[in-house]
Design a protein around this motif. Structure first.
Motif, mmCIF file in Angstrom:
data_model
loop_
_atom_site.group_PDB
_atom_site.id
_atom_site.type_symbol
_atom_site.label_atom_id
_atom_site.label_comp_id
_atom_site.label_asym_id
_atom_site.label_seq_id
_atom_site.Cartn_x
_atom_site.Cartn_y
_atom_site.Cartn_z
ATOM 1 N N LYS A 1 14.633 -0.742 2.868
ATOM 2 C CA LYS A 1 14.286 -2.070 2.346
ATOM 3 C C LYS A 1 13.761 -2.020 0.914
ATOM 4 C CE LYS A 1 13.220 -3.961 6.874
ATOM 5 N NZ LYS A 1 12.180 -4.530 7.730
ATOM 6 N N LEU A 2 13.352 -0.841 0.469
ATOM 7 C CA LEU A 2 12.823 -0.646 -0.871
ATOM 8 C C LEU A 2 13.498 0.599 -1.430
ATOM 9 C CD1 LEU A 2 10.619 -1.934 -2.692
ATOM 10 C CD2 LEU A 2 8.989 -0.364 -1.688
ATOM 11 N N ARG A 3 13.826 0.574 -2.722
ATOM 12 C CA ARG A 3 14.522 1.708 -3.339
ATOM 13 C C ARG A 3 13.606 2.437 -4.316
ATOM 14 N NH1 ARG A 3 18.323 -2.445 -3.441
ATOM 15 N NH2 ARG A 3 17.880 -2.877 -5.628
ATOM 16 N N ALA A 4 13.848 3.731 -4.421
ATOM 17 C CA ALA A 4 13.116 4.566 -5.376
ATOM 18 C C ALA A 4 14.007 5.745 -5.750
ATOM 19 C CB ALA A 4 11.803 5.070 -4.774
ATOM 20 N N LYS A 5 13.691 6.388 -6.862
ATOM 21 C CA LYS A 5 14.398 7.579 -7.335
ATOM 22 C C LYS A 5 13.381 8.671 -7.605
ATOM 23 C CE LYS A 5 18.489 5.550 -8.266
ATOM 24 N NZ LYS A 5 19.748 5.934 -7.737
ATOM 25 N N ARG A 6 13.815 9.908 -7.401
ATOM 26 C CA ARG A 6 12.990 11.056 -7.771
ATOM 27 C C ARG A 6 13.462 11.533 -9.138
ATOM 28 N NH1 ARG A 6 8.411 12.554 -5.593
ATOM 29 N NH2 ARG A 6 8.899 14.705 -5.956
ATOM 30 N N VAL A 7 12.548 11.556 -10.104
ATOM 31 C CA VAL A 7 12.875 11.976 -11.463
ATOM 32 C C VAL A 7 11.789 12.936 -11.934
ATOM 33 C CG1 VAL A 7 13.276 11.226 -13.839
ATOM 34 C CG2 VAL A 7 13.986 9.755 -11.941
ATOM 35 N N GLY A 8 12.173 14.156 -12.184
ATOM 36 C CA GLY A 8 11.207 15.134 -12.690
ATOM 37 C C GLY A 8 10.016 15.330 -11.780
ATOM 38 N N GLY A 9 10.225 15.259 -10.467
ATOM 39 C CA GLY A 9 9.143 15.447 -9.514
ATOM 40 C C GLY A 9 8.313 14.200 -9.259
ATOM 41 N N ARG A 10 8.656 13.095 -9.913
ATOM 42 C CA ARG A 10 7.928 11.837 -9.716
ATOM 43 C C ARG A 10 8.812 10.863 -8.956
ATOM 44 N NH1 ARG A 10 6.081 9.331 -15.025
ATOM 45 N NH2 ARG A 10 5.021 7.983 -13.552
ATOM 46 N N THR A 11 8.185 9.998 -8.185
ATOM 47 C CA THR A 11 8.907 8.920 -7.509
ATOM 48 C C THR A 11 8.762 7.669 -8.356
ATOM 49 O OG1 THR A 11 8.417 9.882 -5.342
ATOM 50 C CG2 THR A 11 9.100 7.570 -5.387
ATOM 51 N N LEU A 12 9.906 7.129 -8.776
ATOM 52 C CA LEU A 12 9.926 5.888 -9.538
ATOM 53 C C LEU A 12 10.485 4.797 -8.644
ATOM 54 C CD1 LEU A 12 11.203 7.135 -13.006
ATOM 55 C CD2 LEU A 12 8.851 6.722 -12.262
ATOM 56 N N TRP A 13 9.736 3.712 -8.500
ATOM 57 C CA TRP A 13 10.063 2.621 -7.591
ATOM 58 C C TRP A 13 10.856 1.548 -8.323
ATOM 59 C CZ3 TRP A 13 8.741 3.179 -2.524
ATOM 60 C CH2 TRP A 13 7.909 4.257 -2.243
ATOM 61 N N ASP A 14 11.829 1.002 -7.641
ATOM 62 C CA ASP A 14 12.683 -0.048 -8.181
ATOM 63 C C ASP A 14 12.024 -1.405 -7.956
ATOM 64 O OD1 ASP A 14 14.699 -1.764 -8.935
ATOM 65 O OD2 ASP A 14 16.124 -1.097 -7.428
ATOM 66 N N PHE A 15 11.521 -2.009 -9.030
ATOM 67 C CA PHE A 15 10.833 -3.299 -8.916
ATOM 68 C C PHE A 15 11.777 -4.404 -8.465
ATOM 69 C CE2 PHE A 15 7.893 -1.699 -12.503
ATOM 70 C CZ PHE A 15 7.141 -0.970 -11.615
ATOM 71 N N PHE A 16 13.067 -4.308 -8.828
ATOM 72 C CA PHE A 16 14.026 -5.336 -8.416
ATOM 73 C C PHE A 16 14.159 -5.359 -6.896
ATOM 74 C CE2 PHE A 16 16.637 -5.265 -12.621
ATOM 75 C CZ PHE A 16 15.544 -5.738 -13.314
ATOM 76 N N SER A 17 14.179 -4.182 -6.261
ATOM 77 C CA SER A 17 14.291 -4.159 -4.805
ATOM 78 C C SER A 17 13.025 -4.712 -4.155
ATOM 79 C CB SER A 17 14.596 -2.747 -4.288
ATOM 80 O OG SER A 17 13.508 -1.858 -4.463
ATOM 81 N N GLY B 1 0.866 -1.169 0.000
ATOM 82 C CA GLY B 1 0.000 0.000 0.000
ATOM 83 C C GLY B 1 0.905 1.222 0.000
ATOM 84 N N ARG B 2 0.349 2.389 -0.149
ATOM 85 C CA ARG B 2 1.157 3.613 -0.186
ATOM 86 C C ARG B 2 1.969 3.780 1.097
ATOM 87 N NH1 ARG B 2 1.362 8.365 -2.875
ATOM 88 N NH2 ARG B 2 1.978 10.193 -1.687
ATOM 89 N N THR B 3 1.319 3.645 2.249
ATOM 90 C CA THR B 3 1.999 3.849 3.524
ATOM 91 C C THR B 3 3.119 2.831 3.721
ATOM 92 O OG1 THR B 3 0.000 4.771 4.500
ATOM 93 C CG2 THR B 3 1.688 3.970 6.024
ATOM 94 N N LYS B 4 2.845 1.564 3.474
ATOM 95 C CA LYS B 4 3.843 0.517 3.672
ATOM 96 C C LYS B 4 5.012 0.692 2.696
ATOM 97 C CE LYS B 4 3.815 -2.308 6.350
ATOM 98 N NZ LYS B 4 4.447 -2.351 7.691
ATOM 99 N N ALA B 5 4.737 1.090 1.463
ATOM 100 C CA ALA B 5 5.806 1.311 0.484
ATOM 101 C C ALA B 5 6.755 2.398 0.976
ATOM 102 C CB ALA B 5 5.220 1.685 -0.872
ATOM 103 N N TYR B 6 6.209 3.489 1.507
ATOM 104 C CA TYR B 6 7.072 4.563 2.001
ATOM 105 C C TYR B 6 7.779 4.164 3.299
ATOM 106 C CZ TYR B 6 5.982 7.890 -1.640
ATOM 107 O OH TYR B 6 5.897 8.514 -2.856
ATOM 108 N N GLU B 7 7.163 3.332 4.118
ATOM 109 C CA GLU B 7 7.851 2.815 5.310
ATOM 110 C C GLU B 7 9.062 1.990 4.896
ATOM 111 O OE1 GLU B 7 5.121 0.605 7.754
ATOM 112 O OE2 GLU B 7 3.914 2.385 8.206
ATOM 113 N N TYR B 8 8.879 1.102 3.904
ATOM 114 C CA TYR B 8 9.998 0.301 3.408
ATOM 115 C C TYR B 8 11.068 1.186 2.766
ATOM 116 C CZ TYR B 8 7.467 -4.121 4.078
ATOM 117 O OH TYR B 8 6.818 -5.200 4.616
ATOM 118 N N LEU B 9 10.653 2.224 2.068
ATOM 119 C CA LEU B 9 11.606 3.157 1.461
ATOM 120 C C LEU B 9 12.438 3.848 2.541
ATOM 121 C CD1 LEU B 9 12.687 4.677 -1.045
ATOM 122 C CD2 LEU B 9 10.826 6.315 -0.691
#
Length: 70
Positions: free
Chosen positions: A38-54, A26-34
């Motif tokens: 435990k979960l990786r993401a990048k900010r690109v052009g104001g958007r958060t892109l999540w790393d599916f491999f992580s 869920g949104r909350t759990k994804a950001y908790e993992y980030l």
């Protein structure tokens, strides 16, 4: 350079993460993992892109459900 679309994408927005792993994030759990690393993401052009491999690594490293699991 491989430009075919036969490979699954590595990065996507939160809706794509949730579609690829139904019921896992869920949104909350994804950001908790980030925030816990435990979960990786990048900010690109104001958007958060999540790393599916992580996300795959996180799920693979989680304990198996079964007898005695809660």
């Amino acid at each position: 350079m491989n430009t075919s679309n036969t490979e699954s994408p590595r990065w996507g927005d939160l809706k794509a993460l949730q579609a690829r792993f139904p019921g896992a994030f869920g949104r909350t759990k994804a950001y908790e993992y980030l925030n816990s690393g435990k979960l990786r993401a990048k900010r690109v052009g104001g958007r958060t892109l999540w790393d599916f491999f992580s996300a795959e690594e996180l799920i693979a490293g989680s304990p198996d459900a079964g007898k005695g699991a809660r």
